[in-house]
Design a protein around this motif. Structure first.
Motif, PDB file in Angstrom:
ATOM      1  N   LYS A  14       0.828  -1.205   0.000  1.00  0.00           N
ATOM      2  CA  LYS A  14       0.000   0.000   0.000  1.00  0.00           C
ATOM      3  C   LYS A  14       0.867   1.262   0.000  1.00  0.00           C
ATOM      4  N   GLN A  15       1.948   1.266   0.777  1.00  0.00           N
ATOM      5  CA  GLN A  15       2.855   2.417   0.820  1.00  0.00           C
ATOM      6  C   GLN A  15       3.536   2.617  -0.535  1.00  0.00           C
ATOM      7  N   ALA A  17       2.393   1.604  -3.460  1.00  0.00           N
ATOM      8  CA  ALA A  17       1.363   2.049  -4.399  1.00  0.00           C
ATOM      9  C   ALA A  17       1.061   3.534  -4.216  1.00  0.00           C
ATOM     10  N   ALA A  18       0.985   3.989  -2.967  1.00  0.00           N
ATOM     11  CA  ALA A  18       0.718   5.405  -2.691  1.00  0.00           C
ATOM     12  C   ALA A  18       1.858   6.281  -3.214  1.00  0.00           C
ATOM     13  N   LEU A  19       3.089   5.823  -3.038  1.00  0.00           N
ATOM     14  CA  LEU A  19       4.246   6.570  -3.531  1.00  0.00           C
ATOM     15  C   LEU A  19       4.242   6.616  -5.062  1.00  0.00           C
ATOM     16  N   GLU A  21       1.645   6.382  -6.990  1.00  0.00           N
ATOM     17  CA  GLU A  21       0.557   7.268  -7.410  1.00  0.00           C
ATOM     18  C   GLU A  21       0.944   8.726  -7.220  1.00  0.00           C
ATOM     19  N   HIS A  22       1.605   9.034  -6.113  1.00  0.00           N
ATOM     20  CA  HIS A  22       2.021  10.413  -5.836  1.00  0.00           C
ATOM     21  C   HIS A  22       2.931  10.946  -6.941  1.00  0.00           C
TER      22      HIS A  22
END
Length: 112
Positions: A14-15, A17-19, A21-22
């Motif tokens: 999840k981390q 994926a968030a990075l 996406e950012h």
């Protein structure tokens, strides 16, 4: 032990994926790993150039940005038109307020 690491530190999927996406990283996109020179050659090819250019825009997410900009432009034009209409309607009201204020001021001077 985690299969993912960020700067050498264990991270969850999840981390990561968030990075991704950012930073708008498209790791599933094969064009994301092409070098600038390969991109240039890809675009220079004469046969099917328009099709390849459209593919390139889609691959680097530029088509989404273009669509958002066009949508924002259309929304801006609509707001500008609406504002002009409101200003046109407001002008007579402003004139009426000014004349009424003038009458009130004159009446106040007479009463004083």
């Amino acid at each position: 032990s985690s299969r993912y690491k960020i700067n050498g530190v264990a991270a969850t999927r999840k981390q990561v994926a968030a990075l991704a996406e950012h930073f708008n990283l498209q790791v599933e996109n094969p064009c994301a790993v092409l070098t600038q020179a390969v991109h240039a050659n890809f675009l220079r090819e004469t046969s099917g150039g328009k099709r390849r250019y459209d593919f390139f825009l889609a691959a680097c997410n530029a088509d989404v940005v273009r669509d958002r900009l066009l949508s924002a432009r259309d929304e801006y034009k609509g707001i500008a038109t609406s504002l002009e209409k409101h200003e046109e309607r407001g002008a007579p009201l402003a004139d009426r307020v000014a004349s009424t204020s003038k009458l009130v001021a004159e009446a106040s001077r007479r009463d004083a």
